[in-house]
Design a protein around this motif. Sequence first.
Motif, PDB file in Angstrom:
ATOM      1  N   ILE A   1      30.851  33.027  58.934  1.00  0.00           N
ATOM      2  CA  ILE A   1      29.778  32.160  59.429  1.00  0.00           C
ATOM      3  C   ILE A   1      28.686  33.002  60.031  1.00  0.00           C
ATOM      4  N   GLY A   2      29.043  34.079  60.801  1.00  0.00           N
ATOM      5  CA  GLY A   2      28.042  34.970  61.389  1.00  0.00           C
ATOM      6  C   GLY A   2      27.174  35.597  60.326  1.00  0.00           C
ATOM      7  N   ASP A   3      27.784  36.029  59.210  1.00  0.00           N
ATOM      8  CA  ASP A   3      27.017  36.631  58.128  1.00  0.00           C
ATOM      9  C   ASP A   3      26.096  35.607  57.488  1.00  0.00           C
ATOM     10  N   VAL A   4      26.550  34.396  57.316  1.00  0.00           N
ATOM     11  CA  VAL A   4      25.715  33.362  56.704  1.00  0.00           C
ATOM     12  C   VAL A   4      24.534  33.042  57.614  1.00  0.00           C
ATOM     13  N   GLU A   5      24.802  32.919  58.896  1.00  0.00           N
ATOM     14  CA  GLU A   5      23.703  32.639  59.825  1.00  0.00           C
ATOM     15  C   GLU A   5      22.690  33.776  59.830  1.00  0.00           C
ATOM     16  N   ASN A   6      23.161  34.992  59.837  1.00  0.00           N
ATOM     17  CA  ASN A   6      22.272  36.156  59.809  1.00  0.00           C
ATOM     18  C   ASN A   6      21.471  36.158  58.512  1.00  0.00           C
ATOM     19  N   TRP A   7      22.124  35.886  57.398  1.00  0.00           N
ATOM     20  CA  TRP A   7      21.454  35.851  56.098  1.00  0.00           C
ATOM     21  C   TRP A   7      20.385  34.757  56.095  1.00  0.00           C
ATOM     22  N   ALA A   8      20.714  33.581  56.613  1.00  0.00           N
ATOM     23  CA  ALA A   8      19.765  32.471  56.620  1.00  0.00           C
ATOM     24  C   ALA A   8      18.546  32.801  57.482  1.00  0.00           C
ATOM     25  N   ARG A   9      18.786  33.412  58.649  1.00  0.00           N
ATOM     26  CA  ARG A   9      17.670  33.802  59.513  1.00  0.00           C
ATOM     27  C   ARG A   9      16.781  34.829  58.811  1.00  0.00           C
ATOM     28  N   SER A  10      17.387  35.770  58.148  1.00  0.00           N
ATOM     29  CA  SER A  10      16.641  36.811  57.447  1.00  0.00           C
ATOM     30  C   SER A  10      15.784  36.215  56.331  1.00  0.00           C
ATOM     31  N   ILE A  11      16.383  35.312  55.543  1.00  0.00           N
ATOM     32  CA  ILE A  11      15.636  34.658  54.458  1.00  0.00           C
ATOM     33  C   ILE A  11      14.494  33.823  55.036  1.00  0.00           C
ATOM     34  N   GLU A  12      14.771  33.081  56.110  1.00  0.00           N
ATOM     35  CA  GLU A  12      13.728  32.267  56.727  1.00  0.00           C
ATOM     36  C   GLU A  12      12.572  33.124  57.213  1.00  0.00           C
ATOM     37  N   LEU A  13      12.874  34.239  57.860  1.00  0.00           N
ATOM     38  CA  LEU A  13      11.835  35.143  58.340  1.00  0.00           C
ATOM     39  C   LEU A  13      11.022  35.702  57.168  1.00  0.00           C
ATOM     40  N   ASP A  14      11.699  36.090  56.089  1.00  0.00           N
ATOM     41  CA  ASP A  14      10.998  36.594  54.910  1.00  0.00           C
ATOM     42  C   ASP A  14      10.068  35.530  54.324  1.00  0.00           C
ATOM     43  N   MET A  15      10.554  34.292  54.236  1.00  0.00           N
ATOM     44  CA  MET A  15       9.737  33.219  53.663  1.00  0.00           C
ATOM     45  C   MET A  15       8.522  32.919  54.558  1.00  0.00           C
ATOM     46  N   ARG A  16       8.719  32.948  55.871  1.00  0.00           N
ATOM     47  CA  ARG A  16       7.579  32.730  56.779  1.00  0.00           C
ATOM     48  C   ARG A  16       6.542  33.848  56.629  1.00  0.00           C
TER      49      ARG A  16
END
Length: 86
Positions: free
Chosen positions: A51-66
């Motif tokens: 779950i920690g990896d998924v949350e980190n991945w999601a935050r990273s993707i969100e930051l990239d998209m922004r």
Amino acid sequence: MLSRLLREHQARQSERRELQERRRREAIAAATRLTEALVDHLNVGVAQAYIGDVENWARSIELDMRTIATGWSNIYPKGQLQPACS
């Protein structure tokens, strides 16, 4: 005399079988509890890591998209047409 010895022997055998059966059930219950405790312990660690990896991945993707969206909005402000590619 012989019949008394036979009854005593059968009674002792019956007691031993019952004791053995009780110990077998206790051993199975203990092994089951141990197995469940080990699996639960491992699942907690795996779930936290996954779950920690998924949350980190999601935050990273969100930051990239922004970052991409901000870049595009700076290059092409709203309403401005994009130049045609040659």
